[in-house]
Design an enzyme around this catalytic site. Structure first.
Site, PDB file in Angstrom:
ATOM      1  CG  ASP A  34      -7.040  -4.639   6.563  1.00  0.00           C
ATOM      2  OD1 ASP A  34      -6.459  -3.977   7.907  1.00  0.00           O
ATOM      3  OD2 ASP A  34      -7.806  -3.467   5.986  1.00  0.00           O
ATOM      4  CG  ASN A  53      -0.203  -0.006   2.692  1.00  0.00           C
ATOM      5  OD1 ASN A  53       0.543   0.961   2.778  1.00  0.00           O
ATOM      6  ND2 ASN A  53      -0.723  -1.426   2.864  1.00  0.00           N
ATOM      7  CE  LYS A  97     -11.975   0.916  11.545  1.00  0.00           C
ATOM      8  NZ  LYS A  97     -11.655   1.447  10.008  1.00  0.00           N
ATOM      9  CG  PHE A 107      -3.553   5.761  12.802  1.00  0.00           C
ATOM     10  CD1 PHE A 107      -3.034   6.052  14.172  1.00  0.00           C
ATOM     11  CD2 PHE A 107      -3.544   7.401  12.183  1.00  0.00           C
ATOM     12  CE1 PHE A 107      -2.108   7.003  14.349  1.00  0.00           C
ATOM     13  CE2 PHE A 107      -2.171   8.106  12.551  1.00  0.00           C
ATOM     14  CZ  PHE A 107      -1.864   7.861  13.908  1.00  0.00           C
ATOM     15  CE  LYS A 126      -9.332  -2.437  14.191  1.00  0.00           C
ATOM     16  NZ  LYS A 126      -8.605  -2.589  13.781  1.00  0.00           N
TER      17      LYS A 126
HETATM   18  N1  CTP Z   1      -4.762  -2.676  11.435  1.00  0.00           N
HETATM   19  C1  CTP Z   1      -3.671  -3.478  12.675  1.00  0.00           C
HETATM   20  N2  CTP Z   1      -3.890  -4.943  12.108  1.00  0.00           N
HETATM   21  C2  CTP Z   1      -4.229  -5.041  11.196  1.00  0.00           C
HETATM   22  C3  CTP Z   1      -5.016  -4.235  10.234  1.00  0.00           C
HETATM   23  C4  CTP Z   1      -5.200  -2.876  10.688  1.00  0.00           C
HETATM   24  O1  CTP Z   1      -3.389  -4.146  14.138  1.00  0.00           O
HETATM   25  N3  CTP Z   1      -4.408  -5.995  10.232  1.00  0.00           N
HETATM   26  C5  CTP Z   1      -4.238  -1.061  12.644  1.00  0.00           C
HETATM   27  C6  CTP Z   1      -3.933  -0.295  12.208  1.00  0.00           C
HETATM   28  O2  CTP Z   1      -2.351  -0.276  12.283  1.00  0.00           O
HETATM   29  C7  CTP Z   1      -4.855   0.904  12.333  1.00  0.00           C
HETATM   30  C8  CTP Z   1      -6.153   0.202  12.092  1.00  0.00           C
HETATM   31  O3  CTP Z   1      -6.345  -1.114  12.882  1.00  0.00           O
HETATM   32  O4  CTP Z   1      -4.493   1.092  13.991  1.00  0.00           O
HETATM   33  C9  CTP Z   1      -7.072   0.246  11.043  1.00  0.00           C
HETATM   34  O5  CTP Z   1      -7.967  -0.249  11.680  1.00  0.00           O
HETATM   35  P1  CTP Z   1      -8.574  -1.188  10.061  1.00  0.00           P
HETATM   36  O6  CTP Z   1      -9.828  -1.702  10.986  1.00  0.00           O
HETATM   37  O7  CTP Z   1      -7.949  -2.070   9.438  1.00  0.00           O
HETATM   38  O8  CTP Z   1      -9.046   0.119   9.254  1.00  0.00           O
HETATM   39  P2  CTP Z   1      -9.161   0.451   8.057  1.00  0.00           P
HETATM   40  O9  CTP Z   1      -7.811  -0.086   7.232  1.00  0.00           O
HETATM   41  O10 CTP Z   1      -8.944   2.556   8.457  1.00  0.00           O
HETATM   42  O11 CTP Z   1     -10.732   0.330   7.516  1.00  0.00           O
HETATM   43  P3  CTP Z   1     -11.314  -0.712   7.007  1.00  0.00           P
HETATM   44  O12 CTP Z   1     -12.102  -1.464   8.672  1.00  0.00           O
HETATM   45  O13 CTP Z   1     -12.030  -0.670   5.967  1.00  0.00           O
HETATM   46  O14 CTP Z   1     -10.323  -1.609   6.637  1.00  0.00           O
END
Ligand code: CTP
Length: 411
Positions: free
Chosen positions: A283, A214, A344, A330, A348
């Site tokens: 993700d 990314n 979130k 974030f 979380k």
């Molecule tokens: N994060 C994480 N582990 C993952 C993916 C994300 O710890 N496997 C953390 C990122 O570092 C960030 C936050 O989770 O702090 C982002 O959350 P996420 O749910 O992935 O949100 P977005 O990427 O913003 O959006 P989406 O829900 O659309 O994926």
């Protein structure tokens, strides 16, 4: 040189990058410092003292046995008056001498004789850099407060490709400037606190040449690491692959994939006061792992992906409702993020979500500014477009407020 300029001791040891130290001296002067260059015997095989003398306007120290070196108080005054000792390039040899208290030349004796903070910019062959002896010596120095500007990757003068190349002069001068300022300004509001920060993207390998990645540059996380260091915290930075130079931190762990970041963060999170997950963690990752052979093209291709473990959610689970460590995540969206960010926060079990709309002007990847909304149980606080350094400052103000309610993990 104007009287009263803060003085930096610039040690130059014997590596091919020694010529770049001239530029470091020049950049330090441009940032308002007087520079006293100290060249080791081997440094002089690579570059002459005259060049430094011309740039710094000061006689260069090349030996502890030079006439005058011991008869007057110059070298004692230097040890006492330096605001920082910067060594660029720092060879494996000088790192070893510093770590073990060997004082057999002017630079190594000066290191023992001064209370000024130390900044090392190592440069050496990749295999030497990776050697446990060098890494152990560095770890000992870091544990005693030294800052490191990590070497970069690339073609090395010895013909190898890998990590070991002296960091850029700008990066070294900036780190030195921040070091002096952090000591000077010393708001030290995070002294005694240990903060774990993740930054950059993760890469999910498909085969030996391809990966899913990314556009995260790591700049936001690096700004957070810088600011936390400035406030006196011990900072462990876990960084994904990014070409942006990493800041000088207490501990740096480099990772590539989401799985590697998960392992590094979960292990490091056990004894920290706060974790700030600014990394753009993938993700999804290839369901069958990375192919060891290059995938040959044929017709259309379908890629089976599986979800990666959510590190932030696992940190939330691991603290079992306790207030520590403080958790900051974030949320990057393409559209107003506040609603999803609030969801979130709960899902979380974290204390603060820094939400940004990637489509907003001055926000997102590859730019120096950001525009975020701080989302917490106490409501949403939208901030204006600011430099990433100022955003980092605002986030750490909130982290400090959350921490003020709980004692330090290690007082
Ligand atoms: N994060 C994480 N582990 C993952 C993916 C994300 O710890 N496997 C953390 C990122 O570092 C960030 C936050 O989770 O702090 C982002 O959350 P996420 O749910 O992935 O949100 P977005 O990427 O913003 O959006 P989406 O829900 O659309 O994926």
């Amino acid at each position: 040189m104007a009287a009263g300029e803060p003085l930096i001791g610039l040690g130059v040891s014997g590596g091919i990058g020694a010529y770049k130290a001239v530029e470091v001296a020049r950049l330090l002067q441009r940032r308002g410092y007087a520079v006293q260059a100290i060249l080791t015997r081997n440094a002089r095989r690579f570059i002459g003292p005259l060049t430094f003398e011309a740039i710094t306007g000061r006689p260069v120290i090349t030996s502890q046995w030079s006439a005058g070196m011991n008869s007057d108080i110059e070298h004692i005054a230097l040890a006492a008056g330096m605001r920082a000792l910067v060594v660029a390039p720092a060879t494996a040899n000088i790192i070893g001498k510093f770590a073990n208290g060997i004082a057999d030349d002017f630079l190594s004796a000066l290191f023992l004789a001064t209370r000024a903070p130390l900044l090392l910019a190592p440069a050496m062959n990749t295999v030497m850099w990776q050697h446990p002896a060098v890494q152990d010596n560095l770890a000992r120095l870091v544990a005693r407060g030294a800052r490191i500007v990590d070497p970069g990757e690339g073609y090395l003068a010895c013909g190898w490709v890998g990590r070991g190349r002296l960091a850029g002069p700008d990066q070294i001068a900036d780190a030195a400037d921040r070091l002096v300022r952090s000591v000077d300004a010393a708001p030290a509001t995070l002294t005694g606190r240990r903060i774990l920060i993740t930054a950059g993207p993760t890469c999910e390998d498909l085969d030996p040449v391809r990966f899913l990645g990314n556009r995260s540059s790591g700049r936001m996380g690096f700004a957070l690491a810088d600011e936390a260091m400035r406030r006196g915290a011990s900072v462990h930075l876990v960084a994904g692959p990014t070409p942006v130079p990493t800041p000088a931190v207490s501990t740096l762990t480099r990772v590539r994939s989401a799985a590697e970041m998960h392992t590094a963060v979960m292990a490091a999170s056990r004894d920290v006061d706060a974790v700030i997950m600014s990394a753009a963690v993938a993700d999804y990752t290839p369901a069958s792992g990375a192919s060891s052979a290059k995938i040959e093209k044929s017709g259309a291709m379908t890629l089976a992906l599986e979800r990666t473990a959510d590190i932030l959610a696992d940190l939330g689970k691991a603290r079992c409702g306790a207030p520590m460590p403080v958790l900051v995540g974030f949320a990057a969206e393409t559209g107003p993020p506040e609603g999803r960010a609030a969801a979130k926060l709960k899902q979380k079990d974290v204390d603060l979500i820094v939400a940004n709309d990637l489509t907003a002007t001055g926000a997102g990847f590859d730019v120096e500014t950001n525009q975020v909304t701080l989302v917490s149980a106490s409501g949403n606080v939208p901030l204006p477009v600011m430099s990433k350094a100022d955003v980092a400052s605002a986030i750490l103000d909130r982290v400090e407020a959350l921490l003020s309610a709980v004692p330090a993990v290690r007082a």
